[in-house]
Design a protein around this motif. Structure first.
Motif, PDB file in Angstrom:
ATOM      1  N   ASN A 131       0.803  -1.226   0.000  1.00  0.00           N
ATOM      2  CA  ASN A 131       0.000   0.000   0.000  1.00  0.00           C
ATOM      3  C   ASN A 131       0.832   1.270   0.000  1.00  0.00           C
ATOM      4  O   ASN A 131       0.477   2.259  -0.640  1.00  0.00           O
ATOM      5  N   ASP A 132       1.990   1.263   0.701  1.00  0.00           N
ATOM      6  CA  ASP A 132       2.818   2.468   0.742  1.00  0.00           C
ATOM      7  C   ASP A 132       4.244   2.243   0.257  1.00  0.00           C
ATOM      8  O   ASP A 132       5.052   3.173   0.239  1.00  0.00           O
ATOM      9  N   GLY A 133       4.580   1.017  -0.123  1.00  0.00           N
ATOM     10  CA  GLY A 133       5.896   0.744  -0.669  1.00  0.00           C
ATOM     11  C   GLY A 133       7.005   0.619   0.351  1.00  0.00           C
ATOM     12  O   GLY A 133       8.181   0.629  -0.012  1.00  0.00           O
ATOM     13  N   THR A 134       6.648   0.460   1.626  1.00  0.00           N
ATOM     14  CA  THR A 134       7.680   0.297   2.650  1.00  0.00           C
ATOM     15  C   THR A 134       8.420  -1.017   2.458  1.00  0.00           C
ATOM     16  O   THR A 134       7.811  -2.054   2.175  1.00  0.00           O
ATOM     17  N   LEU A 135       9.741  -0.963   2.613  1.00  0.00           N
ATOM     18  CA  LEU A 135      10.581  -2.154   2.549  1.00  0.00           C
ATOM     19  C   LEU A 135      11.139  -2.403   3.947  1.00  0.00           C
ATOM     20  O   LEU A 135      11.722  -1.503   4.566  1.00  0.00           O
ATOM     21  N   PHE A 136      10.918  -3.636   4.451  1.00  0.00           N
ATOM     22  CA  PHE A 136      11.357  -3.998   5.798  1.00  0.00           C
ATOM     23  C   PHE A 136      12.530  -4.972   5.731  1.00  0.00           C
ATOM     24  O   PHE A 136      12.608  -5.808   4.829  1.00  0.00           O
TER      25      PHE A 136
ATOM     26  N   THR B  80      14.796   4.627   1.768  1.00  0.00           N
ATOM     27  CA  THR B  80      15.012   4.865   0.348  1.00  0.00           C
ATOM     28  C   THR B  80      14.227   6.086  -0.079  1.00  0.00           C
ATOM     29  O   THR B  80      13.135   6.350   0.448  1.00  0.00           O
ATOM     30  N   THR B  81      14.764   6.838  -1.019  1.00  0.00           N
ATOM     31  CA  THR B  81      14.076   8.027  -1.507  1.00  0.00           C
ATOM     32  C   THR B  81      13.139   7.710  -2.670  1.00  0.00           C
ATOM     33  O   THR B  81      12.328   8.544  -3.055  1.00  0.00           O
ATOM     34  N   GLN B  82      13.233   6.511  -3.220  1.00  0.00           N
ATOM     35  CA  GLN B  82      12.383   6.103  -4.329  1.00  0.00           C
ATOM     36  C   GLN B  82      11.031   5.630  -3.813  1.00  0.00           C
ATOM     37  O   GLN B  82      10.960   4.778  -2.925  1.00  0.00           O
TER      38      GLN B  82
END
Length: 335
Positions: A232-237, A252-254
């Motif tokens: 939903n928000d593109g968070t990478l864990f 990340t800025t992307q």
């Protein structure tokens, strides 16, 4: 008769010359088989295609894995549940099916153990198998023998949290053979060991999506952690295997909104399919995935890309198109 150019003398010279010629020719022939063998033993590897279009109506595959040993792709099916294989000539063959396969989503080919792991869910896309009892409740892991297509295990995951909604989505396998499965409707990562024992590996409200799909793509990093994307928000864990509660966000800025399938190319390089952005992003990290930067992108066009797989040195992304489409496609990623 005493003429030095008489016929007998000429015959002796000719025979001697022929003998030398034949010896030279035979010596040359002894060299030829070696050259011929070298040529015969060199088998050219067929070039991998840029795109494979598969004429299978309304299959809507969600997951893909490449089987190097048998030169075929495995694909799942959201709308039909069955699992199939695809060859470079676009030939589709059913590999396995079971009434419990309502919708098959992510796949993981554990080639060393001859296993194909399949995430099984039900979001109503398969109208013939979906039911009130399974819709948004079913989460399971099906495990197939890749040699003969037999089902070796069907592991219930949703039953670990029976009151919550579930959608088993993607799968990673660690070096010991343990499987980790994301749940897109609950903030959970499940673990299934090699004996088929299921447990909740990580459950935390911080993993939940504010709306829509939550946890999605997942990969195992050989340094002992998981990389997990939230759609939903593109968070990478980043989730350590030894202490999963100590998970952290990768900075990340992307924008990675719409994050779906992941492919770890090497320890510092990750490919991420952002379906809603119609893009495959290449991310790189030099600090063990504390931070990551975009180093490339591949535009897919409006084809609803879902996930990605490695084929030797190439990567292929899956285009399921729409759920009612008469075809789907597998396309080489080029940055």
């Amino acid at each position: 008769m005493n003429n030095p150019l008489s016929m007998p003398h000429i015959r002796r010279i000719t025979v001697a010359g022929l003998s030398r010629t034949l010896l030279l020719a035979l010596s040359m022939l002894t060299l030829l088989p070696a050259c011929s063998d070298d040529e015969d033993n060199t088998v050219a590897t067929p070039a991998s295609p840029d795109k494979i279009t598969v004429p299978q109506a309304a299959l809507s595959p969600e997951g893909i894995q490449y089987d190097e040993a048998n030169r075929r792709f495995f694909v799942s099916s959201r709308t039909q549940g069955r699992i199939g294989t695809v060859k470079d000539d676009s030939t589709y063959t059913q590999f396995a099916d079971d009434a419990r396969l309502v919708s098959t989503i992510g796949l993981n080919l554990d080639a060393n153990r001859q296993r194909l792991l399949v995430a099984v869910s039900d979001n109503g896309a398969n109208t013939s198998r979906s039911s009130a009892a399974t819709r948004q409740k079913l989460a399971a892991l099906a495990i197939y023998n890749t040699n003969n297509g037999t089902l070796s295990n069907f592991v219930d995951l949703g039953g670990l949290r029976p009151t919550q909604n579930h959608f088993a989505n993607d799968i990673a396998v660690d070096s010991q053979g343990n499987a980790y499965i994301t749940d897109s409707l609950s903030p959970i990562i499940y673990k299934v060991d090699t004996q088929g024992n299921a447990s909740v590996f990580l459950e935390n409200a911080q993993l939940a999506a504010s709306s829509g799909f939550g946890l999605n793509g997942i990969v195992f990093h050989p340094d002992g952690y998981l990389l997990v994307a939230r759609s939903n928000d593109g968070t990478l864990f980043k989730v350590p295997l030894s202490t999963p509660a100590n998970f952290s966000r990768v900075t990340t800025t992307q924008s990675l909104v719409g994050a779906d399938g992941l492919l770890l190319v090497d320890n510092q390089t990750l490919l991420l399919v952002a379906g809603s952005q119609s893009t495959v992003f290449r991310l790189a990290s030099t600090d063990a995935w504390v931070t990551a930067n975009r180093t490339g992108s591949f535009a897919t066009g409006a084809v609803s890309p879902t996930t990605i797989t490695r084929r030797t040195m190439d990567a292929y992304v899956l285009y399921p198109y729409q759920a009612t489409s008469p075809r789907f496609a597998i396309t080489k990623v080029k940055f």
